[in-house]
Design a protein around this motif. Structure first.
Motif, mmCIF file in Angstrom:
data_model
loop_
_atom_site.group_PDB
_atom_site.id
_atom_site.type_symbol
_atom_site.label_atom_id
_atom_site.label_comp_id
_atom_site.label_asym_id
_atom_site.label_seq_id
_atom_site.Cartn_x
_atom_site.Cartn_y
_atom_site.Cartn_z
ATOM 1 N N UNK A 132 -4.474 -17.749 23.934
ATOM 2 C CA UNK A 132 -4.545 -17.646 22.411
ATOM 3 C C UNK A 132 -3.938 -17.202 21.845
ATOM 4 N N UNK A 133 -3.327 -15.793 22.859
ATOM 5 C CA UNK A 133 -1.951 -14.477 22.996
ATOM 6 C C UNK A 133 -1.283 -15.457 23.286
ATOM 7 N N UNK A 134 -0.716 -16.162 23.337
ATOM 8 C CA UNK A 134 0.504 -17.482 24.474
ATOM 9 C C UNK A 134 2.039 -16.094 24.426
ATOM 10 N N UNK A 135 2.218 -15.083 23.210
ATOM 11 C CA UNK A 135 3.824 -14.534 23.391
ATOM 12 C C UNK A 135 3.716 -13.227 23.987
ATOM 13 N N UNK A 136 1.873 -12.888 24.891
ATOM 14 C CA UNK A 136 2.200 -12.199 25.414
ATOM 15 C C UNK A 136 1.997 -11.518 26.943
ATOM 16 N N UNK A 137 2.769 -12.908 27.680
ATOM 17 C CA UNK A 137 2.369 -12.987 28.851
ATOM 18 C C UNK A 137 3.018 -12.024 29.878
ATOM 19 N N UNK A 138 1.921 -12.033 30.615
ATOM 20 C CA UNK A 138 1.607 -10.811 31.540
ATOM 21 C C UNK A 138 2.369 -11.325 32.866
ATOM 22 N N UNK A 139 1.196 -11.992 33.794
ATOM 23 C CA UNK A 139 1.369 -13.074 34.522
ATOM 24 C C UNK A 139 1.657 -14.490 34.135
ATOM 25 N N UNK A 142 -2.768 -14.546 33.410
ATOM 26 C CA UNK A 142 -2.539 -13.372 32.389
ATOM 27 C C UNK A 142 -2.117 -13.251 31.132
ATOM 28 N N UNK A 143 -2.180 -12.711 30.146
ATOM 29 C CA UNK A 143 -1.968 -12.450 29.242
ATOM 30 C C UNK A 143 -2.324 -10.966 29.048
ATOM 31 N N UNK A 144 -1.134 -10.066 28.237
ATOM 32 C CA UNK A 144 -1.694 -8.592 27.732
ATOM 33 C C UNK A 144 -0.646 -7.751 27.477
ATOM 34 N N UNK A 145 -0.623 -6.717 26.023
ATOM 35 C CA UNK A 145 -0.096 -5.138 26.191
ATOM 36 C C UNK A 145 -0.743 -4.244 27.087
ATOM 37 N N UNK A 146 0.637 -3.643 26.478
ATOM 38 C CA UNK A 146 0.044 -1.681 27.255
ATOM 39 C C UNK A 146 0.240 -1.189 25.784
ATOM 40 N N UNK A 156 -7.427 17.350 20.444
ATOM 41 C CA UNK A 156 -8.122 15.958 20.533
ATOM 42 C C UNK A 156 -7.714 14.976 19.844
ATOM 43 N N UNK A 157 -6.501 14.188 19.475
ATOM 44 C CA UNK A 157 -6.004 13.519 18.370
ATOM 45 C C UNK A 157 -4.462 13.003 18.774
ATOM 46 N N UNK A 158 -4.276 11.918 19.249
ATOM 47 C CA UNK A 158 -2.854 10.746 19.662
ATOM 48 C C UNK A 158 -2.189 11.314 18.857
ATOM 49 N N UNK A 159 -0.682 11.417 18.877
ATOM 50 C CA UNK A 159 0.398 11.790 18.155
ATOM 51 C C UNK A 159 1.103 11.083 18.009
ATOM 52 N N UNK A 160 1.721 10.408 19.170
ATOM 53 C CA UNK A 160 2.171 9.026 18.987
ATOM 54 C C UNK A 160 1.853 7.793 19.953
ATOM 55 N N UNK A 161 1.706 6.758 19.226
ATOM 56 C CA UNK A 161 1.013 5.363 20.576
ATOM 57 C C UNK A 161 2.095 4.387 20.000
ATOM 58 N N UNK A 162 2.611 3.326 20.844
ATOM 59 C CA UNK A 162 3.278 2.628 20.896
ATOM 60 C C UNK A 162 2.743 1.836 22.249
ATOM 61 N N UNK A 163 2.793 0.121 21.651
ATOM 62 C CA UNK A 163 2.312 -0.836 22.105
ATOM 63 C C UNK A 163 3.663 -1.982 22.443
ATOM 64 N N UNK A 164 3.527 -2.703 24.143
ATOM 65 C CA UNK A 164 4.969 -3.020 24.000
ATOM 66 C C UNK A 164 4.237 -4.484 24.949
ATOM 67 N N UNK A 165 5.411 -4.812 25.329
ATOM 68 C CA UNK A 165 4.647 -5.903 26.404
ATOM 69 C C UNK A 165 3.849 -5.156 27.671
ATOM 70 N N UNK A 166 2.615 -5.972 28.178
ATOM 71 C CA UNK A 166 2.264 -5.537 28.806
ATOM 72 C C UNK A 166 3.734 -4.951 30.726
#
Length: 203
Positions: A132-139, A142-146, A156-166
């Motif tokens: 389904x998420x072909x663009x998130x190739x990990x292995x 297996x697919x994934x993001x980080x 107790x609040x996140x101040x920075x969030x970043x989504x990258x390739x796994x």
């Protein structure tokens, strides 16, 4: 109740961000504000997909205007909005809301008496279906993001969030953070890189 909750959102700031990124250019009915409120509704009601969200919204069709969703919400206009509009609109607005939350949720009863802020930095790998998420190739199979998160321990609040390739190594995320002088940063062994730690020391 939903309308009362969204009344707290700073609409003028959101409008300025939308104008900056030209998010409502050539838009007739489904504005960035309508799109964002639909996504807020999706989170608050724990919807799993766009289809699930639209089925849930269908039950409130007579209240669309009062809920802030605009005159109509369809799979087509919601899908087009998600595909064509800049994610930076919602990213910038999220950081505005995070800053507001940090100010209102600041706790003075932190167990350790330190003047600076205390942050914890780590990442989480989120598995995805590769078919389904072909663009998130990990292995190979297996697919994934980080998800890299800088967490304010005092509030107790996140101040920075970043989504990258796994595939991205955790230590590379250290280059993305703006460090505050006098603050404390908690990291694990995955982030040991003496060049980067020296850069942190200089800041």
């Amino acid at each position: 109740m939903f309308a009362q909750l969204t009344d707290f959102l700073p609409t003028r700031i959101f409008d300025r961000i939308v104008e900056k990124h030209k998010g409502n250019k050539h838009v007739r009915t489904f504005s960035c504000w309508n799109q964002m409120l639909c996504m807020v509704f999706e989170q608050l009601t724990s919807r799993d997909s766009m289809r699930d969200l639209l089925l849930s919204l269908e039950a409130h069709k007579s209240k669309y205007y009062h809920l802030g969703f605009g005159s109509t919400v369809s799979r087509r206009n919601f899908g087009n909005a998600n595909e064509k509009r800049s994610y930076k609109i919602f990213e910038e607005f999220a950081y505005v809301l995070i800053e507001e939350a940090r100010k209102s949720c600041y706790r003075s009863d932190f167990e350790i008496n330190v003047e600076g802020n205390v942050y914890a930095f780590d990442s989480s790998t989120i598995d995805l279906c590769l078919s389904v998420f072909w663009w998130a190739e990990f292995r190979k199979t297996k697919g994934g993001i980080k998800l890299h998160t800088l967490y304010d321990v005092k509030t107790s609040i996140p101040t920075f969030l970043y989504i990258s390739n796994a595939k991205m190594h955790d230590v590379n995320a250290l280059d993305l953070i703006s460090y505050e002088p006098g603050s404390f940063y908690l990291i694990d062994k995955a982030y040991i890189d003496f060049g980067r730690l020296y850069n942190l020391h200089k800041q």
